[in-house]
Design a protein around this motif. Sequence first.
Motif, PDB file in Angstrom:
ATOM      1  N   ARG A   2       0.835  -1.206   0.000  1.00 32.34           N
ATOM      2  CA  ARG A   2       0.000   0.000   0.000  1.00 32.34           C
ATOM      3  C   ARG A   2       0.870   1.256   0.000  1.00 32.34           C
ATOM      4  O   ARG A   2       1.951   1.261   0.574  1.00 32.34           O
ATOM      5  CB  ARG A   2      -0.886   0.028   1.231  1.00 32.34           C
ATOM      6  N   PRO A   3       0.369   2.334  -0.603  1.00 33.17           N
ATOM      7  CA  PRO A   3       1.132   3.589  -0.575  1.00 33.17           C
ATOM      8  C   PRO A   3       1.141   4.185   0.833  1.00 33.17           C
ATOM      9  O   PRO A   3       0.247   3.928   1.638  1.00 33.17           O
ATOM     10  CB  PRO A   3       0.348   4.482  -1.534  1.00 33.17           C
ATOM     11  N   ILE A   4       2.152   4.987   1.098  1.00 28.31           N
ATOM     12  CA  ILE A   4       2.204   5.712   2.367  1.00 28.31           C
ATOM     13  C   ILE A   4       1.343   6.952   2.216  1.00 28.31           C
ATOM     14  O   ILE A   4       1.477   7.705   1.248  1.00 28.31           O
ATOM     15  CB  ILE A   4       3.649   6.087   2.733  1.00 28.31           C
ATOM     16  N   ARG A   5       0.448   7.126   3.164  1.00 29.73           N
ATOM     17  CA  ARG A   5      -0.451   8.289   3.149  1.00 29.73           C
ATOM     18  C   ARG A   5      -0.211   9.143   4.385  1.00 29.73           C
ATOM     19  O   ARG A   5       0.028   8.626   5.462  1.00 29.73           O
ATOM     20  CB  ARG A   5      -1.910   7.827   3.166  1.00 29.73           C
ATOM     21  N   ARG A   6      -0.356  10.451   4.204  1.00 25.66           N
ATOM     22  CA  ARG A   6      -0.311  11.395   5.325  1.00 25.66           C
ATOM     23  C   ARG A   6      -1.672  11.379   6.006  1.00 25.66           C
ATOM     24  O   ARG A   6      -2.704  11.425   5.347  1.00 25.66           O
ATOM     25  CB  ARG A   6       0.007  12.796   4.812  1.00 25.66           C
ATOM     26  N   VAL A   7      -1.653  11.300   7.331  1.00 27.62           N
ATOM     27  CA  VAL A   7      -2.873  11.251   8.124  1.00 27.62           C
ATOM     28  C   VAL A   7      -2.883  12.421   9.097  1.00 27.62           C
ATOM     29  O   VAL A   7      -1.863  12.733   9.712  1.00 27.62           O
ATOM     30  CB  VAL A   7      -2.945   9.927   8.924  1.00 27.62           C
ATOM     31  N   VAL A   8      -4.049  13.049   9.221  1.00 23.94           N
ATOM     32  CA  VAL A   8      -4.264  14.092  10.219  1.00 23.94           C
ATOM     33  C   VAL A   8      -5.352  13.562  11.152  1.00 23.94           C
ATOM     34  O   VAL A   8      -6.443  13.206  10.702  1.00 23.94           O
ATOM     35  CB  VAL A   8      -4.708  15.422   9.570  1.00 23.94           C
ATOM     36  N   ILE A   9      -5.032  13.502  12.446  1.00 20.75           N
ATOM     37  CA  ILE A   9      -5.962  12.976  13.448  1.00 20.75           C
ATOM     38  C   ILE A   9      -6.154  14.035  14.519  1.00 20.75           C
ATOM     39  O   ILE A   9      -5.181  14.554  15.078  1.00 20.75           O
ATOM     40  CB  ILE A   9      -5.427  11.673  14.079  1.00 20.75           C
ATOM     41  N   ARG A  97     -17.010  13.874  26.589  1.00 25.97           N
ATOM     42  CA  ARG A  97     -16.388  12.577  26.329  1.00 25.97           C
ATOM     43  C   ARG A  97     -15.003  12.484  26.940  1.00 25.97           C
ATOM     44  O   ARG A  97     -14.300  13.482  27.042  1.00 25.97           O
ATOM     45  CB  ARG A  97     -16.309  12.323  24.826  1.00 25.97           C
ATOM     46  N   THR A  98     -14.644  11.260  27.304  1.00 20.64           N
ATOM     47  CA  THR A  98     -13.308  11.014  27.841  1.00 20.64           C
ATOM     48  C   THR A  98     -12.257  11.130  26.757  1.00 20.64           C
ATOM     49  O   THR A  98     -11.132  11.556  27.016  1.00 20.64           O
ATOM     50  CB  THR A  98     -13.215   9.618  28.475  1.00 20.64           C
ATOM     51  N   LEU A  99     -12.628  10.736  25.524  1.00 19.59           N
ATOM     52  CA  LEU A  99     -11.678  10.815  24.423  1.00 19.59           C
ATOM     53  C   LEU A  99     -12.417  10.786  23.094  1.00 19.59           C
ATOM     54  O   LEU A  99     -13.345   9.994  22.906  1.00 19.59           O
ATOM     55  CB  LEU A  99     -10.689   9.638  24.469  1.00 19.59           C
ATOM     56  N   ASP A 100     -11.982  11.650  22.209  1.00 23.02           N
ATOM     57  CA  ASP A 100     -12.495  11.690  20.845  1.00 23.02           C
ATOM     58  C   ASP A 100     -11.282  11.604  19.921  1.00 23.02           C
ATOM     59  O   ASP A 100     -10.330  12.372  20.080  1.00 23.02           O
ATOM     60  CB  ASP A 100     -13.253  13.009  20.627  1.00 23.02           C
ATOM     61  N   VAL A 101     -11.301  10.642  19.011  1.00 23.22           N
ATOM     62  CA  VAL A 101     -10.220  10.463  18.047  1.00 23.22           C
ATOM     63  C   VAL A 101     -10.861  10.534  16.665  1.00 23.22           C
ATOM     64  O   VAL A 101     -11.576   9.621  16.268  1.00 23.22           O
ATOM     65  CB  VAL A 101      -9.494   9.113  18.237  1.00 23.22           C
ATOM     66  N   ASP A 102     -10.652  11.644  15.959  1.00 18.59           N
ATOM     67  CA  ASP A 102     -11.275  11.857  14.653  1.00 18.59           C
ATOM     68  C   ASP A 102     -10.243  11.828  13.539  1.00 18.59           C
ATOM     69  O   ASP A 102      -9.235  12.537  13.597  1.00 18.59           O
ATOM     70  CB  ASP A 102     -11.976  13.218  14.598  1.00 18.59           C
ATOM     71  N   LEU A 103     -10.524  11.028  12.512  1.00 18.36           N
ATOM     72  CA  LEU A 103      -9.709  11.069  11.306  1.00 18.36           C
ATOM     73  C   LEU A 103     -10.146  12.289  10.507  1.00 18.36           C
ATOM     74  O   LEU A 103     -11.315  12.406  10.135  1.00 18.36           O
ATOM     75  CB  LEU A 103      -9.905   9.810  10.465  1.00 18.36           C
ATOM     76  N   ILE A 104      -9.238  13.189  10.248  1.00 18.14           N
ATOM     77  CA  ILE A 104      -9.548  14.405   9.496  1.00 18.14           C
ATOM     78  C   ILE A 104      -9.234  14.184   8.023  1.00 18.14           C
ATOM     79  O   ILE A 104     -10.059  14.444   7.152  1.00 18.14           O
ATOM     80  CB  ILE A 104      -8.754  15.612  10.053  1.00 18.14           C
ATOM     81  N   VAL A 105      -8.032  13.681   7.757  1.00 20.60           N
ATOM     82  CA  VAL A 105      -7.579  13.420   6.393  1.00 20.60           C
ATOM     83  C   VAL A 105      -6.765  12.127   6.405  1.00 20.60           C
ATOM     84  O   VAL A 105      -5.961  11.910   7.320  1.00 20.60           O
ATOM     85  CB  VAL A 105      -6.686  14.586   5.890  1.00 20.60           C
ATOM     86  N   VAL A 106      -6.992  11.308   5.415  1.00 20.19           N
ATOM     87  CA  VAL A 106      -6.154  10.129   5.187  1.00 20.19           C
ATOM     88  C   VAL A 106      -5.714  10.208   3.729  1.00 20.19           C
ATOM     89  O   VAL A 106      -6.426   9.771   2.825  1.00 20.19           O
ATOM     90  CB  VAL A 106      -6.896   8.802   5.471  1.00 20.19           C
ATOM     91  N   GLY A 107      -4.559  10.841   3.515  1.00 19.98           N
ATOM     92  CA  GLY A 107      -4.074  11.071   2.156  1.00 19.98           C
ATOM     93  C   GLY A 107      -5.120  11.816   1.350  1.00 19.98           C
ATOM     94  O   GLY A 107      -5.730  12.773   1.828  1.00 19.98           O
ATOM     95  N   ASP A 108      -5.368  11.340   0.136  1.00 23.17           N
ATOM     96  CA  ASP A 108      -6.405  11.963  -0.687  1.00 23.17           C
ATOM     97  C   ASP A 108      -7.671  11.105  -0.708  1.00 23.17           C
ATOM     98  O   ASP A 108      -8.554  11.305  -1.535  1.00 23.17           O
ATOM     99  CB  ASP A 108      -5.893  12.209  -2.108  1.00 23.17           C
ATOM    100  N   ARG A 109      -7.752  10.189   0.238  1.00 22.18           N
ATOM    101  CA  ARG A 109      -8.896   9.271   0.309  1.00 22.18           C
ATOM    102  C   ARG A 109     -10.175  10.037   0.592  1.00 22.18           C
ATOM    103  O   ARG A 109     -10.209  10.927   1.425  1.00 22.18           O
ATOM    104  CB  ARG A 109      -8.637   8.234   1.416  1.00 22.18           C
ATOM    105  N   ARG A 110     -11.219   9.678  -0.144  1.00 24.04           N
ATOM    106  CA  ARG A 110     -12.539  10.264   0.088  1.00 24.04           C
ATOM    107  C   ARG A 110     -13.500   9.136   0.423  1.00 24.04           C
ATOM    108  O   ARG A 110     -13.435   8.061  -0.162  1.00 24.04           O
ATOM    109  CB  ARG A 110     -13.022  11.014  -1.140  1.00 24.04           C
ATOM    110  N   SER A 111     -14.385   9.410   1.363  1.00 22.90           N
ATOM    111  CA  SER A 111     -15.380   8.423   1.769  1.00 22.90           C
ATOM    112  C   SER A 111     -16.583   9.155   2.324  1.00 22.90           C
ATOM    113  O   SER A 111     -16.442  10.155   3.031  1.00 22.90           O
ATOM    114  CB  SER A 111     -14.801   7.483   2.831  1.00 22.90           C
ATOM    115  N   ASP A 112     -17.758   8.651   2.005  1.00 21.26           N
ATOM    116  CA  ASP A 112     -18.989   9.248   2.532  1.00 21.26           C
ATOM    117  C   ASP A 112     -19.955   8.129   2.916  1.00 21.26           C
ATOM    118  O   ASP A 112     -21.069   8.056   2.421  1.00 21.26           O
ATOM    119  CB  ASP A 112     -19.610  10.187   1.493  1.00 21.26           C
TER     120      ASP A 112
END
Length: 171
Positions: A2-9, A97-112
Amino acid sequence: MRPIRRVVIALGSNLGESLASLQGAVDAIADTPDVWVTGVSPVYETEPVDSPPEAQNYLNAVLLADTTLAANRLMDRALAVEDAYDRERSDVHNAPRTLDVDLIVVGDRRSDTDALRLPHPRAHERAFVLKPWYDLEPDAELPGHGPIAELLAKTGVEGLTLREDLTLDVE
């Protein structure tokens, strides 16, 4: 391979030991196979947005990582990390909440889909995501919305306080 993707969390907490929960999330994500944390933002204290009146201020931060994991596997990991910190889900919109972990961006991946929305559908209007991300990558762009510097200029930073006394470490 798999390609390496930049992730913003984006990370947030306003119940319990919030700083410990954020640090635990950073550690858990850093310990995830095929995920390499490359940066962690300063910690911000944030007034709750669209939350119940009794909600306390949040601690928020953003982490950057590179990964070869598929976006849905990364989402599964984010949910597991939340569960490890006793995240309770309810029908109350933006409940504390005690903890929220949100994926903001995963490379150029789009999902809805119900399980995964990428890029995060409200990140472009949330200063508590944009400002810490800007601190790490001032030239970054949010796919479909433009440069985060411009988005941050629109949202402003009202309600955000830099907590220089609090830090998160990447091991």
